[in-house]
Design a protein around this motif. Structure first.
Motif, PDB file in Angstrom:
ATOM      1  N   GLU A  52      19.221  15.203 -19.635  1.00 21.40           N
ATOM      2  CA  GLU A  52      18.524  14.114 -18.954  1.00 21.40           C
ATOM      3  C   GLU A  52      19.405  12.877 -18.827  1.00 21.40           C
ATOM      4  OE1 GLU A  52      14.362  11.597 -19.224  1.00 21.40           O
ATOM      5  OE2 GLU A  52      14.590  13.464 -20.346  1.00 21.40           O
ATOM      6  N   LEU A  53      20.138  12.526 -19.894  1.00 21.57           N
ATOM      7  CA  LEU A  53      21.030  11.368 -19.828  1.00 21.57           C
ATOM      8  C   LEU A  53      22.180  11.593 -18.852  1.00 21.57           C
ATOM      9  CD1 LEU A  53      21.239  10.297 -23.572  1.00 21.57           C
ATOM     10  CD2 LEU A  53      20.256   8.995 -21.692  1.00 21.57           C
ATOM     11  N   ARG A  54      22.649  12.811 -18.757  1.00 19.16           N
ATOM     12  CA  ARG A  54      23.813  13.103 -17.914  1.00 19.16           C
ATOM     13  C   ARG A  54      23.447  13.226 -16.438  1.00 19.16           C
ATOM     14  NH1 ARG A  54      28.471  12.534 -16.228  1.00 19.16           N
ATOM     15  NH2 ARG A  54      29.791  14.336 -15.864  1.00 19.16           N
ATOM     16  N   PHE A 107      15.810  19.835 -28.273  1.00 13.21           N
ATOM     17  CA  PHE A 107      15.651  18.400 -28.025  1.00 13.21           C
ATOM     18  C   PHE A 107      16.978  17.744 -27.690  1.00 13.21           C
ATOM     19  CE2 PHE A 107      15.846  14.078 -29.787  1.00 13.21           C
ATOM     20  CZ  PHE A 107      14.902  13.458 -28.961  1.00 13.21           C
ATOM     21  N   VAL A 108      18.011  18.037 -28.472  1.00 14.66           N
ATOM     22  CA  VAL A 108      19.329  17.448 -28.234  1.00 14.66           C
ATOM     23  C   VAL A 108      19.884  17.912 -26.896  1.00 14.66           C
ATOM     24  CG1 VAL A 108      21.714  17.367 -29.054  1.00 14.66           C
ATOM     25  CG2 VAL A 108      19.830  17.118 -30.678  1.00 14.66           C
ATOM     26  N   THR A 109      19.756  19.161 -26.577  1.00 11.65           N
ATOM     27  CA  THR A 109      20.250  19.697 -25.307  1.00 11.65           C
ATOM     28  C   THR A 109      19.518  19.071 -24.124  1.00 11.65           C
ATOM     29  OG1 THR A 109      20.736  21.804 -26.398  1.00 11.65           O
ATOM     30  CG2 THR A 109      20.665  21.814 -23.994  1.00 11.65           C
ATOM     31  N   ASP A 110      18.191  18.994 -24.214  1.00  8.12           N
ATOM     32  CA  ASP A 110      17.411  18.395 -23.131  1.00  8.12           C
ATOM     33  C   ASP A 110      17.708  16.906 -22.986  1.00  8.12           C
ATOM     34  OD1 ASP A 110      16.264  20.839 -22.638  1.00  8.12           O
ATOM     35  OD2 ASP A 110      14.378  20.393 -23.703  1.00  8.12           O
ATOM     36  N   SER A 111      17.879  16.214 -24.101  1.00 10.10           N
ATOM     37  CA  SER A 111      18.205  14.791 -24.046  1.00 10.10           C
ATOM     38  C   SER A 111      19.554  14.562 -23.386  1.00 10.10           C
ATOM     39  CB  SER A 111      18.208  14.188 -25.453  1.00 10.10           C
ATOM     40  OG  SER A 111      16.938  14.282 -26.028  1.00 10.10           O
ATOM     41  N   PHE A 112      20.534  15.349 -23.744  1.00 10.52           N
ATOM     42  CA  PHE A 112      21.862  15.238 -23.132  1.00 10.52           C
ATOM     43  C   PHE A 112      21.786  15.525 -21.633  1.00 10.52           C
ATOM     44  CE2 PHE A 112      25.808  17.195 -21.684  1.00 10.52           C
ATOM     45  CZ  PHE A 112      26.690  16.151 -21.925  1.00 10.52           C
TER      46      PHE A 112
END
Length: 63
Positions: free
Chosen positions: A14-16, A7-12
Motif C-alpha cells: 500500500e505504501l509503495r 500485515f507487513v506485506t500489505d502495508s508495504f
C-alpha cells in the motif's frame, strides 16, 4: 505469524503503490505554511497571556 507477515506485506504494498507522495516543492511550501502559522499562533497566545497577566496583577494589587 502468518497474520503479521501478511500485515507487513500489505502495508508495504500500500505504501509503495497506492499512496500518492507529495512533490518536494509542495512539501517545502506546506512546511513553510505550517511554520508561519505556528509562529503567528504562538505570538497570539503569548500576547493574550501578557495581557491576562497584566490584568490579573492589576486586579490583585487593587485589593
Amino acid at each position: 505469524m502468518n497474520k503479521l507477515i501478511s500485515f507487513v506485506t500489505d502495508s508495504f504494498h500500500e505504501l509503495r503503490y497506492k499512496v500518492t507522495w507529495p512533490k518536494y516543492s509542495e512539501l517545502q511550501s506546506n512546511s513553510t505554511l505550517v511554520l508561519v502559522a505556528s509562529l503567528i499562533f504562538a505570538l497570539l497566545i503569548g500576547a493574550m497571556d501578557f495581557v491576562f497577566d497584566g490584568f490579573m496583577n492589576w486586579f490583585y494589587e487593587s485589593f
